[in-house]
Write a protein that holds these residues in place. Sequence first.
Motif, short mmCIF file in Angstrom:
data_model
loop_
_atom_site.label_atom_id
_atom_site.label_comp_id
_atom_site.label_asym_id
_atom_site.label_seq_id
_atom_site.Cartn_x
_atom_site.Cartn_y
_atom_site.Cartn_z
N ASN A 498 0.83 -1.21 0.00
CA ASN A 498 0.00 0.00 0.00
C ASN A 498 0.86 1.26 0.00
N GLY A 499 2.09 1.12 -0.51
CA GLY A 499 3.02 2.24 -0.48
C GLY A 499 2.55 3.46 -1.23
N ALA A 500 1.77 3.25 -2.29
CA ALA A 500 1.29 4.40 -3.07
C ALA A 500 0.45 5.34 -2.21
N ASP A 501 -0.29 4.79 -1.24
CA ASP A 501 -1.11 5.64 -0.37
C ASP A 501 -0.24 6.57 0.46
N TYR A 502 0.86 6.06 0.98
CA TYR A 502 1.76 6.90 1.77
C TYR A 502 2.42 7.98 0.89
N VAL A 503 2.77 7.60 -0.31
CA VAL A 503 3.42 8.56 -1.20
C VAL A 503 2.43 9.66 -1.59
N LYS A 504 1.20 9.29 -1.92
CA LYS A 504 0.19 10.30 -2.28
C LYS A 504 -0.03 11.28 -1.13
N ALA A 506 2.11 12.01 1.15
CA ALA A 506 3.32 12.84 1.30
C ALA A 506 3.37 13.94 0.25
N PHE A 507 2.69 13.77 -0.89
CA PHE A 507 2.63 14.84 -1.88
C PHE A 507 2.01 16.11 -1.29
#
Length: 1012
Positions: A498-504, A506-507
């Motif tokens: 689910n790394g994309a959720d953390y990256v989004k 962090a944007f």
Amino acid sequence: MKYIHRIFFLVPVLISACQSHKPTVASLPLTEAQQRLPENAVGGLKTAAGLQTTLFASEPAIMNPTNMDIDEKGRVWITEAYNYRNELNPGHPYKAAGDRIMILEDRDGDGKADTAKVFYQDTCINAALGICVLGNKVIVSCSPNVFVFTDTDGDDKADKKELLFRGIGGVQHDHAIHAFTFGPDGKLYFNFGNAGDSILDKNGNVIRDADGQLIANKGKPYRQGMIFRCDEDGSHLEVMAHNFRNNYEVAVDAFGNMWQSDNDDDGNRGVRINYILEHGNYGYTDEMTGASWQSRRMNMEDSIPYRHWHLNDPGVVPNLLQTGSGSPTGMVVYEGDLLPAVFHNQMIHGEPGHNVVRSYPAKKYGAGYTATIENILESATDRWFRPSDVCVAPDGSLFVADWYDPGVGGHQVGDLDRGRIFRIAPPGSSYKVKPPVLNTAADAVAALKSPNLSTRYLAWTKLRGMGASAEGALKEMYHDGNPRYQARALWLLSRLSNGADYVKKAFEDSNEDIRIAAIRAAGEMSLSSDTLYKAMYRTLVTDTSAAVRRQLLLTMYHRREKEMPLNWALLAAQYDGKDRWYLEALGIAADGNWDACFNEWRKLPANTQHPASDHDIIWRARTAAALPLLAALIQEPDQDPLQNKRYFRAFDFYPAAESTPVLLSLLQGTHPQQASINALTFLQLDANAVPQTPAMAALLHNSLLVFNGQMEFVDLVLKYHLRDQNDHLLQMVLDTKRDDLSGYAMKTLLECGGKPLVIKAMSKQDTAAAFTLVNAIGRAQDRTNRELLRSLMQNNVYALTLRQQATRNLGHGWDGYADLWNMVERKVLPADLDTVAQAVLTHAWRQDIKAKAVAHYQPANVRHDLAPVDKLVTLPGNISGGKKVFASYCATCHLAGNTGVNFGPALTEIGSKLTKSALYDAVITPDAGISFGFEGYFFKLKDGSTVLGYIASETKDEVDVRTAGGQGVKIQQKNISSRKPYEHSLMPTGLATAMPQQELVDLVTYLSSLKK
């Protein structure tokens, strides 16, 4: 040498008791020998306020440390270089054993190493320049190979040796492979200098990038030194930036920012510190042709330190900081808190050329940074202090490896037996390191906060292996409040399913550094789905931070999403016309997709708030659609074309088929300064592309007046073979005070049939003018010039002093020495020139001619009683006298300030780099250490002529060879029959014995006074 048998065969070795001595406080100045003792090492150094330097280890336990790492236990790992350039020391008894990797350990916490172990020893790691400790694996960089040593049983001995990469430069080359470092993303970062040339995988296979392009210094697209990133096993190798000279060690901070230093061609005061834009070109050589910075080009920078990096060229990333002369080495980003606040989160760097360890506190500035210099540790009295690397220990203290030598490498070594390691910390700090416990995710997160890279590697590896079970601990770290801890956690969170959720998320972080780290993390994630990529642009394309928008642009490099050109255009519209970092990010992003990006950008309204921004984007573009716009900018009636040469330079970055029609159209304009436009246009055009019509010839001749008396005038005459400008050329030779211009004008004059005019001018018996002409003739060593010099020497109608000067000018090139010796040997040299010929030939740098001349003349003036160097350094000298000696012996090949000729390495700040003993060695035995880039090459041409000099620049079409006196000789590749390295220095041997000893002492005294 007296300690060597002990340190090679006793393992572990107890550190010499001399290290327990306190620094000596002497009432009298220390002698040279006392100053070199380890117990006096700290006393010769000056430490920044609030810090204390202590001696951690020294000889006899270690020697010549080239690179260093510190493991999670606080142990210091060293690569040694006792065998550095061992061909210079063929008789030393331990050549066969090879160099060592050492482990130094402080067991009682007193800040001094108690034991030294040999982890590995072999000739395969002689003079290794990099070490990176990753758990039980140790990566060692030793050109042409990168090895991975593994300790499989925990006994601090290498049990397995494997290749990671190979084929990188030559054996023991300082400008080839350098150290690896562990990045916050779990990748390995490393670099090589401009002798690295190429890189092969462990099996010897050629490596290509993701676009299928060869990773090698071939100019398609990569050039010179490079920065790389790869997985731990060497796979997925990427070129992160290129076109450096000798980038020594890349440092990566928690956000993924890369920083490094780069060394200039020796003596040119262009050493630089770089902030790295991913995929950027850093300008050491011409992007298109590979030509050297010394090659003439349109819109050259005003000073050599900036010209050195092609900083006026579109497509070159700016330098963060230029530090003048030097010999930069290891670098680290200090992310601890033990040192004073000024050093927190900043680069720390070894600069052995100036005997200093310093930091470069950086401040954000638009899409880039500015920086200043803050010294940490520097020489107070000991000029042998040569910091080769810096490293951060688990407790946050700083360690410094000291090569300890009168010089700084550069293919030479003055001391084989010494080396030191220093520790810098607040006064009274003990050195007690507790190895991390990594049983749980919480343990690993605690270790991930360490200022020590080896500790962070173990923590990162543990957490990555735990997968989702580490998510809770990483989330807690992410919300710690420390942005660097937050970034380290984000890199690992992004690797989860689910790394994309953390990256989004962090944007949208309020901290721009976290947003930048998130962009980088997204770029390293698998983007099989466009959703993350679209979210990134939707959120950040109008971000208030120029740095965030810069990073967004860098992720576009060679991507082809259909929305990419529009997003690029929107980001281009936010360029303010001032921020070169941002402009170059635009260029990197559009690479390979310029047509589409430029087309979308032109659909947007003009930038009325920053009109110069549109001009810059046109200048930076690489699409045929920009060429008419470049022409329009040149033809703007209120612009001075001579002040806008950059627009003409931009044409060089296009294929001739695209640029030539647009350039020809410029010749038909009606600008108020149309003659200037024409002159610059003729310089840019290929001569063969210019129509051979009377009207075009008239335009060309009228444009010459624009550059009357300037180098460009000669360029045009030579380029278009104009034979009706000889009177003007002759006047330039006679009138100019610039040696480079007078020599170039004379060479062109002779090539254009001006020999009768030169002879006529000399027959007027104007002694000053005649000497000017003879000296100008002597600056080129081609056949025509040499024939003219010989005819002058043999013609008694000319004054003896003039003929003697012609003799001197003939005898300073490879063929010129041969010509002069042949005249002596065949007994056709006029008797009244014999004394001058003797002086020239018996001190020739061409060794075969010198040997013949010495045997022939048996000169009485050659000295054989020169005192040894250790005695010479004690003798008093006179600076003003030495300056005169320099003018007599050295200025024909070297620059010191504004005096001399730019042939050999410039000596303007040589006193900051070399001690007196090293200067004596350089003068007395020039063959012992030839500066990289100044090695001689012997060319045989198809017409039977020969050229000897160093290669200043080389492209696929020609080689620019610098010959003695500084004159450039451009040789067409198609005319070269053969080339081979010249085995000697181009600096004459015997120079020291050609002068009285006191003159030598004065010369070295003067040179040692030349400091920054």
